[in-house]
Design a protein around this motif. Structure first.
Motif, PDB file in Angstrom:
ATOM      1  N   GLN A  95      74.632  40.306  38.066  1.00 53.01           N
ATOM      2  CA  GLN A  95      74.281  41.698  38.382  1.00 53.01           C
ATOM      3  C   GLN A  95      74.241  42.527  37.093  1.00 53.01           C
ATOM      4  O   GLN A  95      74.948  42.210  36.138  1.00 53.01           O
ATOM      5  CB  GLN A  95      75.346  42.286  39.306  1.00 53.01           C
ATOM      6  N   ASP A 124      81.057  35.811  39.868  1.00 54.05           N
ATOM      7  CA  ASP A 124      79.772  35.799  40.599  1.00 54.05           C
ATOM      8  C   ASP A 124      78.645  35.527  39.605  1.00 54.05           C
ATOM      9  O   ASP A 124      78.072  36.461  39.077  1.00 54.05           O
ATOM     10  CB  ASP A 124      79.597  37.139  41.312  1.00 54.05           C
ATOM     11  N   GLU A 158      69.286  34.669  42.216  1.00 57.27           N
ATOM     12  CA  GLU A 158      70.046  34.932  43.439  1.00 57.27           C
ATOM     13  C   GLU A 158      70.287  36.420  43.624  1.00 57.27           C
ATOM     14  O   GLU A 158      70.174  36.946  44.729  1.00 57.27           O
ATOM     15  CB  GLU A 158      71.389  34.195  43.402  1.00 57.27           C
ATOM     16  N   GLU A 159      70.593  37.104  42.537  1.00 54.38           N
ATOM     17  CA  GLU A 159      70.957  38.522  42.653  1.00 54.38           C
ATOM     18  C   GLU A 159      69.730  39.419  42.868  1.00 54.38           C
ATOM     19  O   GLU A 159      69.867  40.630  43.029  1.00 54.38           O
ATOM     20  CB  GLU A 159      71.737  38.986  41.411  1.00 54.38           C
ATOM     21  N   HIS A 432      80.123  42.577  41.262  1.00 55.63           N
ATOM     22  CA  HIS A 432      79.130  43.661  41.250  1.00 55.63           C
ATOM     23  C   HIS A 432      79.707  44.973  40.702  1.00 55.63           C
ATOM     24  O   HIS A 432      79.026  45.994  40.726  1.00 55.63           O
ATOM     25  CB  HIS A 432      78.519  43.919  42.645  1.00 55.63           C
TER      26      HIS A 432
HETATM   27 MN    MN Z   1      76.345  38.692  43.750  1.00 52.49          MN
END
Ligand code: MN
Ligand code: BES
Length: 460
Positions: A95, A124, A158-159, A432
């Motif tokens: 992110q 993440d 993915e983000e 995030h």
């Molecule tokens: Mn994420």
């Protein structure tokens, strides 16, 4: 098996240093200025995978590249009877790190403090997919035969919605066909409560634009005779939920699957107390739909959320205008049985119906994905629970996750494979958010879990 675990134990310090290298790439998929960093990060991953004994390569896409790495299959193994094949899915994109001033140290300069490593992407998802890479390294470098074939698919989008991955899965369907997909990209309640998540929420995203006058107007000269678009949007949005957060759009709950007694019992076993949650999140008081516990509200009930709200003058001081427009970014989280297209239709029709005639309404659709639900009692789920128990040394819990990993539906549709969600994140890891971190004990236990998992899954 013991030599694998010993290898993992012996090499923790090096693993952490390598994870720091991985975390230094500012692989922000959403920001075009990081396109080069994305490519460099993918190349680093391939190089690293080859170093530990995997066969790896980069696949370019219309967006950011996908990294695929496989355990080598010897001629003797190829001649033998077919072995189980599992995919490990993860993502190397992260992110955006903003707001930068809230980070205690720069987001791409990993810092270790106590038992945590701080960096954007640490939890993440780089730390979590790296744990699996290290487990497989331990097998390969100690010459311990794996009971199955493994393929890592680590993507870079993915983000931002995984726009190019489904096409890739279709194009490589034959070689990616597998018995199950293993994903560590979710949370566990605490290191004493390792978890198998058996459900994810779905999502629909859209933006609402409300237009009033053709330009910002003097609010003294014209205010009172024209509708204020910010006010119209606020009134409109305020009508979409009741005071407890229950969505008031007709039909919204029609398809929602009720929670079984068994599931509610699993939820009740989760350790996080209401007071702890309130403290963790810094809210004055918790909130939520009556008749459901916070754990249920967070993962098994659908929502309507404003993610962003913009209108009028945002600078310093006062400016007396009636703004020309107002805009809201919205996502709804969906639960099993709710169809994204149907919910989108219901929501749009209702908003159109209640929008006052004094403003022009535009609704722009964004991404969408169905919720995901698998049986927590399957043979493979039970195998995963045994691997968790062995690695963490305590009894795992079953949980539903409130977040979304849209691609799991494509794994099912395209590859016919269920996903096992074996997260290593903690609720206070700040995914995030500024000061994202990853717990080093979760990192080590995640490696051990992965090492056990291939044995347990292949036996199952
Ligand atoms: Mn994420
Ligand atoms: N790792 C998360 C998803 C997640 C986190 C699931 C915690 C369950 C618990 C993933 O990287 C993510 O952020 N997904 C997005 C998907 C969206 C952009 C379609 C999400 O859930 O907002």
């Amino acid at each position: 098996m013991q030599v694998v675990l010993d290898y993992l134990k012996r090499n923790q310090a090096r693993f952490v240093a390598e994870l720091c290298d991985y975390l230094r790439f500012p692989s922000v998929s959403a920001q075009p200025q990081h396109k080069k960093d994305m490519r460099a990060c993918a190349a680093w991953l391939v190089h690293h995978a080859r170093q530990i004994g995997l066969e790896a390569r980069v696949y370019p896409t219309a967006g950011h590249p996908i990294v695929v790495a496989k355990t080598p299959v010897s001629a003797a193994l190829r001649r033998g009877k077919p072995r189980p094949h599992f995919m490990i899915y993860g993502h190397y994109d992260v992110q955006p790190p903003e707001p930068l001033d809230l980070w205690k140290s720069p987001p791409f300069a990993p810092r270790i403090q106590g038992r945590s490593i701080y960096a954007r992407g640490s939890m993440d998802n780089k730390g979590q997919n790296f744990a699996h890479l290290k487990a497989v390294e331990a097998y390969l470098q100690t010459g311990t035969p794996l009971p199955c074939d493994l393929t890592f698919v680590i993507e870079g989008e993915e983000e931002v919605g995984s726009a190019n991955l489904a096409k890739f899965l279709k194009a490589h369907r034959a070689e990616l066909r597998c018995d199950a997909v293993v994903i560590s990209d979710t949370d566990i309640p605490s290191p004493k409560h390792p978890a198998l998540a058996y459900s994810l929420r779905g999502i629909i995203a859209f933006e609402i634009m409300v237009r009033g006058p053709s330009r910002d107007l003097h609010s003294g000269v014209f205010g009172g005779a024209v509708e204020n678009p910010a006010m119209a949007l606020a009134r409109l949005l305020a009508q979409l939920r009741d005071a407890s957060g229950r969505v008031t759009i007709p039909g919204f709950y029609d398809d929602v699957a009720p929670l079984s007694a068994y599931e509610r019992k699993q939820f009740a076993r989760l350790p996080i107390k209401d007071r702890d949650l309130q403290k963790l999140l810094g809210v004055k008081k918790l909130f939520g739909e009556r008749g459901f516990t916070p754990a249920e509200q967070r993962s098994a009930r659908p929502t309507f959320e404003i993610n962003g709200l913009t209108s009028g003058y945002q600078g310093e001081g006062s400016k007396t205008i009636v703004p020309a427009w107002a805009r809201a970014k919205i996502t709804c989280r969906l639960v099993p049985n709710q169809k994204p297209a149907k919910i989108r239709e219901l929501v749009c029709r209702h908003i159109e119906k209640i929008c006052p005639p004094t403003v022009r309404l535009e609704i722009e659709s964004g991404h969408g994905a169905e919720a995901y639900l698998v049986s927590p009692k399957s043979v493979r789920a039970r195998a995963a629970l045994r691997a968790l128990q062995a690695a963490f040394g305590c009894q795992p819990v079953l949980m539903r996750e409130g977040g979304s990993i849209p691609i799991v539906n494509d794994f099912k549709k395209i590859l016919g494979a269920d996903s096992l969600l074996l997260g290593l994140g903690l609720p206070d890891d700040n995914a995030h958010s500024p000061n994202e971190k990853f717990n080093l004990d979760c990192f080590a236990k995640g490696q051990a879990m992965s090492a056990h998992l291939w044995q347990e899954l292949s036996r199952a």
